[in-house]
Motif scaffolding. Structure first.
Motif, PDB file in Angstrom:
ATOM      1  N   UNK A 155     -15.065   1.131   1.569  1.00  0.00           N
ATOM      2  CA  UNK A 155     -15.418   2.042   0.482  1.00  0.00           C
ATOM      3  C   UNK A 155     -16.561   1.485  -0.364  1.00  0.00           C
ATOM      4  N   UNK A 197     -18.056  10.637   4.818  1.00  0.00           N
ATOM      5  CA  UNK A 197     -17.226  10.218   3.677  1.00  0.00           C
ATOM      6  C   UNK A 197     -15.747  10.358   4.034  1.00  0.00           C
ATOM      7  N   UNK A 256      -8.769   4.131   4.575  1.00  0.00           N
ATOM      8  CA  UNK A 256      -7.952   3.584   3.482  1.00  0.00           C
ATOM      9  C   UNK A 256      -8.206   2.090   3.284  1.00  0.00           C
ATOM     10  N   UNK A 273     -12.809   7.438   4.027  1.00  0.00           N
ATOM     11  CA  UNK A 273     -11.596   7.529   3.217  1.00  0.00           C
ATOM     12  C   UNK A 273     -10.351   7.446   4.098  1.00  0.00           C
ATOM     13  N   UNK A 274     -10.432   8.029   5.298  1.00  0.00           N
ATOM     14  CA  UNK A 274      -9.278   7.945   6.204  1.00  0.00           C
ATOM     15  C   UNK A 274      -8.937   6.504   6.575  1.00  0.00           C
ATOM     16  N   UNK A 332       0.630   5.897   3.618  1.00  0.00           N
ATOM     17  CA  UNK A 332      -0.151   6.618   4.621  1.00  0.00           C
ATOM     18  C   UNK A 332       0.192   6.108   6.017  1.00  0.00           C
ATOM     19  N   UNK A 351       0.826  -1.216   0.000  1.00  0.00           N
ATOM     20  CA  UNK A 351       0.000   0.000   0.000  1.00  0.00           C
ATOM     21  C   UNK A 351       0.857   1.261   0.000  1.00  0.00           C
ATOM     22  N   UNK A 404     -11.796   6.169  -4.618  1.00  0.00           N
ATOM     23  CA  UNK A 404     -12.520   6.652  -3.434  1.00  0.00           C
ATOM     24  C   UNK A 404     -11.966   6.108  -2.116  1.00  0.00           C
ATOM     25  N   UNK A 405     -10.736   5.618  -2.137  1.00  0.00           N
ATOM     26  CA  UNK A 405     -10.182   4.916  -0.989  1.00  0.00           C
ATOM     27  C   UNK A 405      -9.030   5.674  -0.357  1.00  0.00           C
ATOM     28  N   UNK A 406      -8.612   6.756  -0.994  1.00  0.00           N
ATOM     29  CA  UNK A 406      -7.326   7.329  -0.624  1.00  0.00           C
ATOM     30  C   UNK A 406      -7.426   8.837  -0.446  1.00  0.00           C
ATOM     31  N   UNK A 407      -6.775   9.334   0.586  1.00  0.00           N
ATOM     32  CA  UNK A 407      -6.623  10.766   0.792  1.00  0.00           C
ATOM     33  C   UNK A 407      -5.436  11.236  -0.053  1.00  0.00           C
TER      34      UNK A 407
END
Lengths: 270, 270, 270, 270
Positions: D258, D246, D253, D250-251, C35, C29, C75-78
């Motif tokens: 999601x 939301x 991950x 997303x945080x 992250x 990841x 839509x999974x990641x900052x």
């Protein structure tokens, strides 16, 4: 008749006739595949008229470029009807012109978002479907740039189409990525073009070549002339090495030997 | 037999058997299309053995994923022989398993540079060629991600394949651009997936769905569960609007009305 | 030290060191952009250790291939944090190795679905951002195949990167479409490769070339040898025509004249 | 002045002015990057005149769509000069309009074969280069369809551009594959569009949106209306779930969570 006379004066021969089925506003939502039956009849009629002209001029081929046979928006189209309409229009045209070769010029997209005959494989499916119905005069016009849009390797595509005796004509040109600007043949995908000429020789292609070029800011006659020179020069490069030698190297199926062969064709040494 | 027992204990049913024809070193230069006759025979034998197992387990489908049936380097391969070998291998396998559905899972590229059955159209050409020879048990397994690699719009592709009664199976998943990582179905191309479910309903598809997923750092069972939920939820969204209503809007062939429909399916308003 | 000795025995020189930041499970990841702060620290530490080794061996370049610096699912990641982490990791590594050239090897995708440094332009943005902070030892390693994934024309890309004095290294190879199989340089995009060599000459590139090849079923030494021959042969073809002459034709900005030039470089005539 | 009056009557506001730099014949071989100095001066003058008009109308933004800033043929162009000319033209325009935001609308290709500002990364490189020279009023106009041509994931691209405070404007629309037909926003890449709206919210984008649509056979006013509805409806879907929720997902991950979130946004359940 004027056209016929002019051709004979210059000793030219009409090879293919291509009815306009995309640029005009009436075809905006399809021509041969149009869901509007009235529009579809008009498109069929235009093809029949083009066949009449082809006969008059002694042209062997009717080229159908299905630039509007597809759709623009998702979720907006009954694909079952679209395909039914499209194939039955081609069938009717092919039956009318049973003495003429009907050549489908596939293209992935543009001017519509998505075209039914996007690739050689899709055109072949229609061709084989029609053969099962006894219609045997439908084949393909391969345009180099269109084949690239479908992520095809053109030398292999030529072999696949020839497997079904369906290679009726070629439009030579080239393309960078996806903007279809009809560049000089072999001016971008040079090595692929060399291999294309090799396989056209090997499958015994004896048909015509057309140049589909878009000169824009270039002198049109010069563009045609240089295009012919490009093709001839690469053909000469193959002949110089010799078909038998190339054939033998390819039979080895060894990429190491092929690198040597390519350098020999390109006339250069390390 | 152990497999058979285990399946029956859990009340599972084997649907499809997929012989390994790409990952092993022996298939590096092709399996069913291999130019080396010895290798090609081994590949055919493996398929025949897989058919025996399918019969034993009561599975209906043999899935052939032709991941090495193509080539890696330009100018290195006799494409005439490659296609001949490939089609005659499929023919032999299909004749051996005449009671089994042989499903070709086309893919544009990867792990080889270029694959013969890169698109639905190419697989259909082979299928129709075999039908002309009387072989009628060869069809297609559509993998969503593979279709995207061929720049296909999957709802339309499904309709095209169904036109030839050749839709044998689907592998549901999704993909970003060209890296085939087997993501959750509908997690990227969501609207396309919704339209896909609509057209599967309309063409009356009654076969099985498989999930071809690659969990990597995700819990595998969770990934399967969420994938099933994704599909069911989108199917429910369609059902809520109603098949008849959707059908009526599509018949209008009007992108303006379709925008309203899409917003209704997505359950949201401006 | 063993490595150092071995290199000196064979009179080899270590040019670049490339820490593993993608293939291992711990980087699944992300590594430098992870992250997870713990993972990110490990990635930075590995780069620092690689810099120590580079110094020990006298290597000038640290190649960072950011194969996991991106994401797999929508839509999974900052993305704000992802970019912050990534750039500040590169900053820390570059400050630690201020006497070493840090070369970013951009790639559009694969093994992750989407990579932050997908193209030359994105790598350049990071490089210029760091320069504004006073860090001037970050540049680019162009891998030919990766550039093609980003739909770049490599000769032009080289010029763009050189505009910023950021061309630190090149990995020569080639690719068909999107399957990154590390083929022989110039074996597919031959003409583009010729023009690449011309522009490397014109911008006065004096750095090293690496060969990033994947031999699979080919003898590795032979593959390296033929790759070197391919490059040298095309360079010779350019030299034979002469840099001044080529330069003069390009100054004409006339595609007609260029066709003649290309045929001359390829050593063939119509 | 007539334009100004008309705008005020309808209480409209001019946001951006876009000088024509591609469709006319005079720009066939480039405008701001033209190798012909006379042509280049004309292009700069037109941009300056457009800045005068922008000031007169109170418009904040000058949109430069560099549709001819690139090339059509390989081996025909001095890329060093092309880039020099292009960047120094933009510099001159930006200095003239130091009170105006200059927004570069990048596009990969079409109408030229290859464009210098093909991607967000390349535009950013120019923007940062100019900042190092003290010019701070150059940014980007993201057109959704153009970003897709560059294989960008638009939500992430927005974040990258915002990192440099360079997101000046957006052109909303959509695209199938590579034919740039300016479809309804969110009508193809629906989920990506939803995530785009989320990230525009998160980065605090407070600028304008434009609709770059091509109605062809659709009523233009209806197309604009439905486009606005599409955007608003998806924004509402996000609001209904709530930004905080939301953000929290997303945080995590975690792609499993999601999938649940996406189904909630789409208002549907398994």
């Amino acid at each position: 008749k004027d056209v016929k006379n002019t051709l004979s004066v210059y000793n030219f021969k009409a090879v293919g006739i291509a009815p306009v089925l995309s640029q005009e506003a009436q075809w905006a939502k399809g021509a041969l595949s149009a869901l509007n039956e009235n529009t579809r009849r008009k498109a069929i009629d235009r093809c029949k008229k083009a066949i009449d002209i082809a006969r008059e001029l002694g042209a062997e081929i009717l080229i159908i470029w299905p630039g509007r046979e597809g759709f623009d928006f998702p979720f907006t189209t009954n694909y079952v009807k679209l395909w039914n309409n499209y194939v039955s229009s081609i069938k009717e045209v092919a039956e009318y012109g049973s003495d003429i070769k009907i050549a489908l010029e596939y293209k992935m997209e543009d001017p519509s978002s998505y075209l039914l005959h996007g690739s050689a494989g899709r055109a072949l499916a229609t061709i084989l479907e029609l053969r099962m119905l006894g219609i045997k005069n439908v084949g393909i016009n391969v345009e180099f740039a269109h084949a690239k849009l479908a992520k095809e390797y053109v030398p292999e595509t030529i072999v696949l189409i020839s497997r079904y005796n369906a290679l009726y004509h070629l439009h030579l040109n080239d393309i960078f990525f996806d903007a279809d600007l009809d560049l000089f043949p072999a001016s971008v995908h040079t090595l692929e073009f060399i291999e294309l000429l090799y396989w056209l020789h090997e499958v015994g292609y004896s048909g015509w070549f057309g140049l589909d070029l878009f000169p824009r800011y270039i002198d049109a006659i010069e563009m045609v002339q240089q295009s012919i020179y490009n093709v001839k020069a690469l053909y000469n490069a193959l002949e110089k090495v010799g078909w038998a030698k190339i054939r033998n190297v390819i039979e080895l199926n060894n990429p190491i030997e092929v690198q040597k062969l390519i350098r020999e064709i390109l006339g250069t040494k390390p």
